[in-house]
Design a protein around this motif. Structure first.
Motif: not given
Length: 448
Positions: A189, A45, A41, A186, A182, A49, A39
């Motif tokens: 994850t 963001r 990010l 996300l 994305d 997360l 990822l």
């Protein structure tokens, strides 16, 4: 039949479904489409997360955890609707947690998803799924009456210890755009992190149930105390540890009196429950063998506890209910315990709290014990309880005692089981400590 707006069959790949990455077509089932290490990010963001992961890890109640997962997913990806379908051992859905559909009657009317829709496809494929236009999907079955119309779908499976626990899916981004790579990475994850929280919550729930089962097995089943009526309740603390030292007991003695006791061993851990069992059995044996005044029995228990290198401490009320020509009499001794509550058939209620009461047992066997006596009117109720029933964080215990007396008085003529159910509800009530309650009622006619 409940509706699944994105129904489709198992025998063909979903038309309009967009794999996250064509290179994943041959991936091992259960492997996520994009590991967290891949990822990239933005700082903002990434913070969101991490905040989402922290939020879903902040509670151990399984349903609260599941709801937080859906909330975190919809917020993180910016979706209008979210849902988490929970699977049972047989592969059928057992629960559905939703966000964005606020009408509980609509959710109830929709029911659980059936076994031929997109949710089970996620379970079968163990891979993320994107549907850019739900209405154009050949297997779409439409939406139930009143259900919000959803245009796009993004879903990922939730896998716990190699087993698909359920599906996490979102519909319609708030900005009107399609779900992209994305978003999928996300959500994948987040689902991976969520599986850890789910497993922890499940283990926590299992531990709570096992502890509560162990505790309840240590409490006695009351014998027939006729003509007295009796009812008991036990409820563990709402949070772990659910092993405590509260207990109740009652038995008919050889001289015809009814022996009653409610007690609370100091401590709330693995040691408290076995110590409770020892104290209960010692007190029962002394009461049955001696048939003496309550204060003498409690003194004998004090002396018996000196055999321990580190004597256990406990508060208790121990008493005898005896019939006589003028009705029943309750004789008791209090060892540092909340006083019994006497509830008259006329709705009166008062605590039996003489000025002299003893210290908890297990502290000093040389301290004298006191005996008290109180006539029990016909159809009156004697309530013995532990402090968990009246103690609340941030609240004075006198407030709790006053509330209990008022509630019990309003139920003076209710059946004992109804009275106990009202005082110790099985759901919806949070108890900071475990609770034991013993309620006894004299006959309406003392000559019976």
């Amino acid at each position: 039949m409940a509706h699944d707006p994105w129904q489709r069959s198992y025998d063909s790949p979903p038309s309009g479904a967009v794999p996250a990455d064509e290179s994943q077509q041959g991936a091992v089932p259960g492997r996520v489409a994009a590991p967290a290490s891949q990822l990239v990010l933005s700082p903002q963001r990434l913070r969101r997360l991490l905040g989402a992961v922290a939020a879903i890890s902040a509670d151990m109640d399984i349903r609260t955890v599941l709801h937080r997962i859906v909330e975190a997913a919809t917020d993180l990806v910016g979706a209008r609707y979210g849902a988490l379908g929970v699977l049972g051992d047989d592969g059928a859905f057992t629960d559905l947690i939703t966000v964005g559909i606020d009408d509980p009657h609509l959710c109830a009317a929709m029911g659980l998803p059936q076994g031929h829709g997109v949710l089970h496809t996620l379970v079968a494929d163990r891979r993320p799924l994107r549907v850019p236009d739900v209405a154009a999907h050949p297997r779409s079955a439409g939406f139930p009456t009143g259900h919000p119309v959803m245009r796009t779908l993004l879903g990922v499976p939730l896998t716990v210890r190699g087993t698909v626990y359920g599906d996490l899916y979102l519909a319609d981004k708030t900005d009107g755009t399609l779900f992209d790579d994305d978003d999928e990475n996300l959500l994948t994850t987040l689902a991976s992190a969520a599986s850890v929280s789910i497993e922890n919550a499940r283990l926590y729930d299992h531990l709570k149930r096992a502890a509560e089962h162990f505790q309840r097995r240590m409490l006695p089943v009351l014998p027939d105390l006729s003509p007295l009526q009796a009812a008991v309740r036990y409820e563990p603390a709402s949070e772990l540890p659910r092993l405590g030292g509260d207990w109740y007991d009652a038995l008919v003695l050889p001289d015809g009196a009814t022996c009653v006791v409610v007690g609370d061993v100091t401590g709330h851990d693995v040691e408290a429950a076995p110590l409770m069992g020892q104290l209960r059995n010692m007190l029962r044996a002394l009461a049955f063998d001696r048939c003496e005044l309550p204060g003498l029995i409690v003194s004998r228990l004090d002396r018996a506890l000196t055999m321990f290198e580190d004597p256990p401490m406990a508060t208790l009320v121990f008493g005898r209910i005896e019939p006589g020509p003028d009705g029943y009499t309750f004789g008791w001794s209090n060892a540092g315990h909340p006083p019994p509550l006497l509830i008259g058939a006329d709705g009166s209620a008062r605590y039996l709290a003489p000025a002299r009461h003893g210290i908890p047992v297990g502290i000093d066997a040389s301290v004298p014990r006191f005996n008290h006596a109180q006539a029990l009117p016909p159809a009156s109720t004697l309530l013995l309880f532990t402090d968990g029933l009246v103690e609340r964080r941030g609240q004075d215990i006198d407030t709790g005692l006053g509330d209990l007396a008022e509630q019990a008085a309003s139920l003076a003529r209710a059946p004992l089981d109804d009275l106990c159910d009202a005082l110790v509800p099985r759901s919806g009530q949070v108890f900071d400590d475990d609770v034991a309650v013993l309620a006894l009622r004299t006959p309406g006619d003392p000559a019976q």
